[in-house]
Design an enzyme around this catalytic site. Structure first.
Site, PDB file in Angstrom:
ATOM      1  N   LYS A 133       0.825  -1.102   0.014  1.00  0.00           N
ATOM      2  CA  LYS A 133      -0.068  -0.130   0.086  1.00  0.00           C
ATOM      3  C   LYS A 133       0.936   1.214  -0.077  1.00  0.00           C
ATOM      4  O   LYS A 133       1.979   1.133   0.463  1.00  0.00           O
ATOM      5  CB  LYS A 133      -0.977   0.022   1.230  1.00  0.00           C
ATOM      6  CG  LYS A 133      -2.310   0.906   1.113  1.00  0.00           C
ATOM      7  CD  LYS A 133      -3.201   0.116   0.135  1.00  0.00           C
ATOM      8  CE  LYS A 133      -4.419   0.854   0.089  1.00  0.00           C
ATOM      9  NZ  LYS A 133      -5.428   0.076  -0.265  1.00  0.00           N
TER      10      LYS A 133
HETATM   11  P1  NAD Z   1     -13.354   7.908  -3.090  1.00  0.00           P
HETATM   12  O1  NAD Z   1     -12.406   8.768  -2.725  1.00  0.00           O
HETATM   13  O2  NAD Z   1     -13.698   7.741  -4.664  1.00  0.00           O
HETATM   14  O3  NAD Z   1     -14.749   7.945  -2.183  1.00  0.00           O
HETATM   15  C1  NAD Z   1     -14.733   8.076  -0.727  1.00  0.00           C
HETATM   16  C2  NAD Z   1     -15.779   8.567  -0.396  1.00  0.00           C
HETATM   17  O4  NAD Z   1     -16.071   8.491   0.991  1.00  0.00           O
HETATM   18  C3  NAD Z   1     -16.144  10.007  -0.834  1.00  0.00           C
HETATM   19  O5  NAD Z   1     -17.597  10.039  -1.300  1.00  0.00           O
HETATM   20  C4  NAD Z   1     -15.892  10.754   0.671  1.00  0.00           C
HETATM   21  O6  NAD Z   1     -16.535  11.931   0.487  1.00  0.00           O
HETATM   22  C5  NAD Z   1     -16.424   9.610   1.443  1.00  0.00           C
HETATM   23  N1  NAD Z   1     -15.663   9.903   3.015  1.00  0.00           N
HETATM   24  C6  NAD Z   1     -14.455  10.150   2.951  1.00  0.00           C
HETATM   25  N2  NAD Z   1     -14.581  10.360   4.354  1.00  0.00           N
HETATM   26  C7  NAD Z   1     -15.538  10.045   5.033  1.00  0.00           C
HETATM   27  C8  NAD Z   1     -16.211   9.841   6.383  1.00  0.00           C
HETATM   28  N3  NAD Z   1     -15.314  10.311   7.127  1.00  0.00           N
HETATM   29  N4  NAD Z   1     -17.343   9.691   6.321  1.00  0.00           N
HETATM   30  C9  NAD Z   1     -18.214   9.476   5.590  1.00  0.00           C
HETATM   31  N5  NAD Z   1     -17.878   9.374   4.336  1.00  0.00           N
HETATM   32  C10 NAD Z   1     -16.397   9.630   3.985  1.00  0.00           C
HETATM   33  O7  NAD Z   1     -12.650   6.419  -2.468  1.00  0.00           O
HETATM   34  P2  NAD Z   1     -12.895   4.917  -3.064  1.00  0.00           P
HETATM   35  O8  NAD Z   1     -12.160   4.562  -3.935  1.00  0.00           O
HETATM   36  O9  NAD Z   1     -14.435   4.661  -3.213  1.00  0.00           O
HETATM   37  O10 NAD Z   1     -12.505   4.258  -1.577  1.00  0.00           O
HETATM   38  C11 NAD Z   1     -13.574   4.036  -0.615  1.00  0.00           C
HETATM   39  C12 NAD Z   1     -13.022   2.842   0.273  1.00  0.00           C
HETATM   40  O11 NAD Z   1     -12.898   1.698  -0.328  1.00  0.00           O
HETATM   41  C13 NAD Z   1     -11.371   2.924   0.961  1.00  0.00           C
HETATM   42  O12 NAD Z   1     -11.805   2.552   2.139  1.00  0.00           O
HETATM   43  C14 NAD Z   1     -10.759   2.351  -0.021  1.00  0.00           C
HETATM   44  O13 NAD Z   1      -9.725   1.710   0.727  1.00  0.00           O
HETATM   45  C15 NAD Z   1     -11.661   0.989  -0.134  1.00  0.00           C
HETATM   46  N6  NAD Z   1     -11.352   0.492  -1.321  1.00  0.00           N
HETATM   47  C16 NAD Z   1     -11.243   1.127  -2.757  1.00  0.00           C
HETATM   48  C17 NAD Z   1     -10.781   0.288  -3.801  1.00  0.00           C
HETATM   49  C18 NAD Z   1     -10.750   1.075  -5.315  1.00  0.00           C
HETATM   50  O14 NAD Z   1     -10.804   0.364  -6.321  1.00  0.00           O
HETATM   51  N7  NAD Z   1     -11.059   2.234  -5.411  1.00  0.00           N
HETATM   52  C19 NAD Z   1     -10.638  -0.902  -3.620  1.00  0.00           C
HETATM   53  C20 NAD Z   1     -10.829  -1.661  -2.457  1.00  0.00           C
HETATM   54  C21 NAD Z   1     -11.025  -0.958  -1.616  1.00  0.00           C
END
Ligand code: NAD
Length: 443
Positions: A133
């Site tokens: 990561k």
């Molecule tokens: P992103 O930045 O596209 O979206 C994150 C969302 O969460 C946004 O809408 C933001 O406003 C919201 N957010 C941030 N802090 C917050 C809080 N304290 N309370 C409520 N909402 C909050 O990110 P993403 O890619 O959608 O990732 C989201 C999660 O999924 C992360 O934990 C990430 O590690 C995990 N994840 C992402 C992927 C990927 O392919 N993008 C893969 C596996 C896991």
């Protein structure tokens, strides 16, 4: 005094991290130290696995980690200092794989935990990868496109000793996207003197990205959700869903759940959320968010806080934002029958026990959000063979692999009479321990 020293004296040095955080490497509330939480999950799963103590001890620590501090020229002409990390947890099953997170809250401990979870996730899905990561302490929304590009190119150069198509392959995570992956790919390629698309996944399709990758994590969440509903005997067309974190993962999961007939009653972003018991159209909410920057203010809805969203009366709660959202403080208040961990580590170990005791089914993160790394793997394979597949083939392969993952977790859970999380960890850790023993301890 030179102009440079004058400027420096005038604004003072900018410090990209807090000294106390570096010394203690922990968050204020011990329940919220994600690395400690990852270790607690590991220790719990170990009770069901017979592996050598030394092998288990090896897996408690990252294989290698790099902290970088680097300057970026801002649009104002000022030079600002940023801090970044890249951590490899384990490379025993193949090159390491894991996203890069841009967030003002990133810490080394967080990156260590996320790298460890990537090792488990890749092993659970039987992908030929280890876990890694990366992160940069930055709020990307505060930077212009040029500043974001400069920061990304410099960070890529700083961690270039860690990454490569055969060694460590980054991908998007919170705060990063396909454009940022394109800059990483270009920077790495410029240093090598030729294009190296396989150094990163989640790229735009124009430069070797895979069809279906942007949606893959949310699609995987929706697949596991359908399996969980079936397991619990809930008809999707009768199910109500609340989604915390309406970003890449949450918005796609909501759209696909809606397409399967589920009613999305609430969604939220970092500044708050909206609720409508008659149901929301996730496509319209997403269009609104693209224009206004947040979901708050979406018409004909009640405004709710993130804390309120978590305790809404619904069948399914998708937590797709950040870590530590369901803790000892609110686990008793959760009303959903199924919690889908779209995010990594959204439920703390203490909260996990409470949810389990209350009979709430948690789809563990290393299974629930594994769709992203699974299609990243398909992207990497396509890059290496320079031959690309249609989106139907990608989505079918994803569905097959997610189904296989879900089935094997439930079979293991039944066999050991443990939760789906423990079962997922048991399967993953066993595979990694086997690989360590077969390879042997060098020298
Ligand atoms: P992103 O930045 O596209 O979206 C994150 C969302 O969460 C946004 O809408 C933001 O406003 C919201 N957010 C941030 N802090 C917050 C809080 N304290 N309370 C409520 N909402 C909050 O990110 P993403 O890619 O959608 O990732 C989201 C999660 O999924 C992360 O934990 C990430 O590690 C995990 N994840 C992402 C992927 C990927 O392919 N993008 C893969 C596996 C896991």
């Amino acid at each position: 005094m030179t102009d440079q020293t004058k400027e420096y004296g005038a604004s003072g040095p900018s410090c990209p991290f807090s000294i106390s955080e570096e010394l203690t490497n922990t968050r204020r509330d011990p329940e919220e130290n994600v690395y400690a939480n990852a270790l607690a999950q590991f220790d719990k799963a170990l009770q069901h696995i017979r592996i050598k103590e030394g092998v288990a001890e090896t897996l408690r620590y990252p294989k290698r980690e790099l902290s970088v501090t680097f300057p970026v020229v801002m649009d104002s002409g000022d030079i600002k200092i940023f801090r970044g990390y890249r951590v490899h947890h384990s490379a025993v099953r193949g090159p390491t794989k894991g996203g890069i997170r841009y967030s003002p809250d990133v810490t080394l401990d967080e990156v260590r935990a996320l790298a460890m979870w990537m090792t488990w996730k890749c092993a659970l899905m039987d992908l030929p990868y280890g876990g890694a990561k990366g992160g940069v302490v930055v709020d990307p929304k505060q930077l212009s496109m040029r500043e974001l590009e400069n920061l990304t190119r410099r960070y890529t150069t700083e961690i270039s000793i860690m990454i490569g198509p055969d060694s460590d392959i980054p991908a998007p995570d919170m705060g990063t996207n396909s454009q940022i992956m394109a800059w990483i790919m270009d920077t790495y390629s410029m240093h090598r003197g030729f294009s190296v698309p396989a150094v990163v996944t989640g790229k735009p399709v124009e430069i070797g990205g895979s069809l279906g990758r942007t949606e893959a994590t949310g699609r995987g969440v929706a697949f596991t959700l359908a399996e969980a509903l079936q397991l619990k005997g809930i008809n999707p067309s009768q199910a109500t869903v609340a989604v915390q974190g309406f970003g890449n993962v949450g918005s796609v999961a909501a759209r696909l759940a809606h397409e399967m007939g589920m009613k999305i009653v609430a969604v939220s972003g970092s500044t708050g959320g909206v609720y409508n018991d008659q149901g929301l159209d996730p496509v319209l909410v997403n269009n609104f968010r693209q224009q206004s920057g947040c979901v708050s203010g979406f018409p004909r809805c009640d405004e709710i806080t993130n804390a309120e969203l978590l305790t809404i009366d619904c069948d399914v709660l998708v937590v797709a934002a950040v870590e530590n959202q369901i803790t000892a403080r609110n686990a008793d208040l959760i009303k959903a029958k199924i919690v889908a961990e779209g995010a990594n580590g959204p439920v703390t170990p203490v909260a996990d026990e409470i949810l389990n005791d209350r009979g709430i089914f948690v789809i563990p993160d290393i299974l629930c959000n594994a769709g992203g790394v699974t299609v990243s793997y398909l992207e990497w394979v396509q890059d290496l063979q320079s031959f690309f597949w249609p989106v139907e083939e990608i989505n079918n392969k994803l569905r097959t692999l997610m189904h296989k993952g879900f089935e094997s977790v439930m079979a293991c859970a039944e066999k050991h009479r443990v939760s789906a999380r423990e079962a997922a960890l048991i399967l993953a850790i066993r595979r990694i321990a086997d690989a360590i023993m077969i390879r042997g301890i060098y020298p």
